[in-house]
Scaffold this active site. Structure first.
Site, PDB file in Angstrom:
ATOM      1  N   LYS A 245     -47.909  24.232  13.016  1.00 31.54           N
ATOM      2  CA  LYS A 245     -47.725  23.283  14.117  1.00 31.54           C
ATOM      3  C   LYS A 245     -49.067  22.965  14.789  1.00 31.54           C
ATOM      4  O   LYS A 245     -49.318  21.814  15.185  1.00 31.54           O
ATOM      5  CB  LYS A 245     -46.737  23.836  15.141  1.00 31.54           C
ATOM      6  CG  LYS A 245     -45.296  23.910  14.655  1.00 31.54           C
ATOM      7  CD  LYS A 245     -44.710  22.538  14.342  1.00 31.54           C
ATOM      8  CE  LYS A 245     -44.449  21.721  15.589  1.00 31.54           C
ATOM      9  NZ  LYS A 245     -43.803  20.415  15.269  1.00 31.54           N
TER      10      LYS A 245
ATOM     11  N   THR B 251     -45.004  22.809  20.160  1.00 32.62           N
ATOM     12  CA  THR B 251     -44.468  24.043  20.729  1.00 32.62           C
ATOM     13  C   THR B 251     -45.525  24.809  21.499  1.00 32.62           C
ATOM     14  O   THR B 251     -46.732  24.698  21.192  1.00 32.62           O
ATOM     15  CB  THR B 251     -43.932  24.944  19.594  1.00 32.62           C
ATOM     16  OG1 THR B 251     -43.611  26.240  20.108  1.00 32.62           O
ATOM     17  CG2 THR B 251     -44.961  25.126  18.485  1.00 32.62           C
ATOM     18  N   ASP B 252     -45.098  25.613  22.456  1.00 31.17           N
ATOM     19  CA  ASP B 252     -46.040  26.464  23.193  1.00 31.17           C
ATOM     20  C   ASP B 252     -46.649  27.546  22.308  1.00 31.17           C
ATOM     21  O   ASP B 252     -47.682  28.129  22.644  1.00 31.17           O
ATOM     22  CB  ASP B 252     -45.365  27.091  24.412  1.00 31.17           C
ATOM     23  CG  ASP B 252     -44.150  27.958  24.083  1.00 31.17           C
ATOM     24  OD1 ASP B 252     -43.793  28.072  22.892  1.00 31.17           O
ATOM     25  OD2 ASP B 252     -43.540  28.502  25.024  1.00 31.17           O
ATOM     26  N   GLU B 253     -46.034  27.806  21.160  1.00 25.97           N
ATOM     27  CA  GLU B 253     -46.519  28.881  20.298  1.00 25.97           C
ATOM     28  C   GLU B 253     -47.892  28.606  19.703  1.00 25.97           C
ATOM     29  O   GLU B 253     -48.557  29.523  19.217  1.00 25.97           O
ATOM     30  CB  GLU B 253     -45.497  29.176  19.202  1.00 25.97           C
ATOM     31  CG  GLU B 253     -44.172  29.685  19.755  1.00 25.97           C
ATOM     32  CD  GLU B 253     -43.221  30.191  18.689  1.00 25.97           C
ATOM     33  OE1 GLU B 253     -43.688  30.857  17.739  1.00 25.97           O
ATOM     34  OE2 GLU B 253     -42.021  29.922  18.799  1.00 25.97           O
TER      35      GLU B 253
ATOM     36  N   THR C 125     -44.202  20.772   5.151  1.00 27.48           N
ATOM     37  CA  THR C 125     -43.493  19.874   6.073  1.00 27.48           C
ATOM     38  C   THR C 125     -44.294  19.608   7.343  1.00 27.48           C
ATOM     39  O   THR C 125     -44.475  18.456   7.751  1.00 27.48           O
ATOM     40  CB  THR C 125     -42.119  20.453   6.438  1.00 27.48           C
ATOM     41  OG1 THR C 125     -41.338  20.575   5.252  1.00 27.48           O
ATOM     42  CG2 THR C 125     -41.399  19.548   7.426  1.00 27.48           C
TER      43      THR C 125
ATOM     44  N   TYR D 218     -45.806  29.769  11.131  1.00 29.73           N
ATOM     45  CA  TYR D 218     -45.134  28.647  11.793  1.00 29.73           C
ATOM     46  C   TYR D 218     -46.033  28.014  12.844  1.00 29.73           C
ATOM     47  O   TYR D 218     -46.299  26.808  12.821  1.00 29.73           O
ATOM     48  CB  TYR D 218     -43.825  29.104  12.437  1.00 29.73           C
ATOM     49  CG  TYR D 218     -43.349  28.170  13.532  1.00 29.73           C
ATOM     50  CD1 TYR D 218     -43.075  26.837  13.255  1.00 29.73           C
ATOM     51  CD2 TYR D 218     -43.200  28.613  14.845  1.00 29.73           C
ATOM     52  CE1 TYR D 218     -42.666  25.958  14.263  1.00 29.73           C
ATOM     53  CE2 TYR D 218     -42.782  27.757  15.850  1.00 29.73           C
ATOM     54  CZ  TYR D 218     -42.518  26.430  15.551  1.00 29.73           C
ATOM     55  OH  TYR D 218     -42.114  25.572  16.543  1.00 29.73           O
TER      56      TYR D 218
END
Length: 319
Positions: free
Chosen positions: A153, A125-127, A100, A149
């Site tokens: 991203k 995202t900040d991740e 995805t 994850y």
């Protein structure tokens, strides 16, 4: 303007649709969502008859469907909220996240390139930056993701950048800190703690509970995404952070206090593999566009707790 919003039945996406329709009366929204476990049309029930909102059920990985939408709807802007997002799920099933978050983003980019788009905004995202002990991440810092994850991203972000550099696609990227607010699926930390306590269950706290996150109320993030979409410089990345750094233990204590519980309701559990210790974002760049958060953490958490108290029929069906 006509906006194609992917993942618009999810937490941030549905809040953004409400924000857009309330702040830009002449805009129209085409909402493409696969309706996985965290996509919920109940989030959009109050606008289901609004002629400015059109819902299409479908997968961003479906090239023929995405192409058909571009041909028929001719969107001006595309905002990609669609993603697998939960770190624990990515540890158990990385493949779904890669499909995805990376392949889906590629499908959108390629179709947007073929049919033309005025602006393509990737919601990230900040991740993707990884963990930081001191200071704050800037948009120019290297990406060092530590979970499947955040790696998926980060891969999507790099694809978006590549389409700008190679094909001159007018892209933008926003990277936000941890969101909280209404309509968030109850597997995430804040709604998990709230719904557990409302059901008389303890709250599970990873490790020592001292991992630090910066929290932003979802409507502040929506306002930031909106201003980047309309005023941001094409090809640029913008951090959106709330400036509310708190340990997970602090979050637990705040929610316990609001719900009249003591710390005996905390259950310490085995830490998550690869658990990032701290996230923090430098938001100087987006503030130059005129954005700043309106919600204090205290106001946001009270409104969030009250929402879950008064919408128990919404979340009890999901647990």
């Amino acid at each position: 303007m006509k906006l194609l919003i992917t993942g618009g039945a999810g937490f941030i996406g549905s809040n953004f649709i409400h924000y857009t329709l309330s702040h830009h009366k002449n805009d129209k929204v085409v909402n493409l969502d696969k309706l996985t476990y965290c996509g919920n049309l109940e989030n959009l029930r109050d606008i289901e008859k609004d002629p400015r909102h059109k819902f299409i059920k479908g997968d961003i990985c479906n090239e023929k469907l995405v192409e058909k939408i571009f041909q028929k709807e001719k969107p001006d802007f595309l905002l990609n909220f669609a993603a697998e997002t939960h770190v624990d799920r990515s540890i158990k099933n990385p493949k779904a996240f890669i499909k995805t978050d990376i392949f889906g983003t590629h499908t959108l980019l390629q179709t947007a390139k073929t049919y033309g788009i005025k602006r393509f905004l990737q919601v990230s995202t900040d991740e993707v930056y990884g963990s930081i002990k001191k200071g704050k991440f800037k948009e120019t810092d290297p990406l060092m993701p530590n979970s499947p994850y955040s790696a998926s991203k980060a891969g999507a972000d790099l694809l978006v950048r590549a389409y700008f550099k190679t094909f001159n696609l007018p892209v933008l990227i926003t990277r936000s800190s941890n969101n909280f607010g209404p309509c968030q699926y109850p597997e995430k930390l804040i709604p998990l703690f709230i719904t557990n306590l409302l059901r008389g269950k303890k709250v599970p706290l990873y490790g020592t509970g001292l991992n630090i996150r910066d929290w932003i109320y979802v409507l502040d993030n929506c306002a930031g995404i909106d201003i980047v979409l309309r005023k941001g410089e094409v090809g640029e990345i913008y951090n959106i952070g709330g400036g509310n750094e708190k340990t997970n233990l602090e979050i637990a204590r705040i929610i316990l206090k609001e719900l009249g519980k003591d710390e005996s309701w905390i259950e310490y559990v085995k830490d998550r593999p690869g658990h990032d210790f701290r996230y923090a974002l430098d938001t100087g760049k987006i503030r130059k566009l005129g954005w700043k958060p309106k919600y204090t953490f205290e106001k946001g958490i009270k409104e969030t707790i009250n929402w879950y108290k008064t919408h128990q029929e919404w979340w009890k069906k999901l647990i």
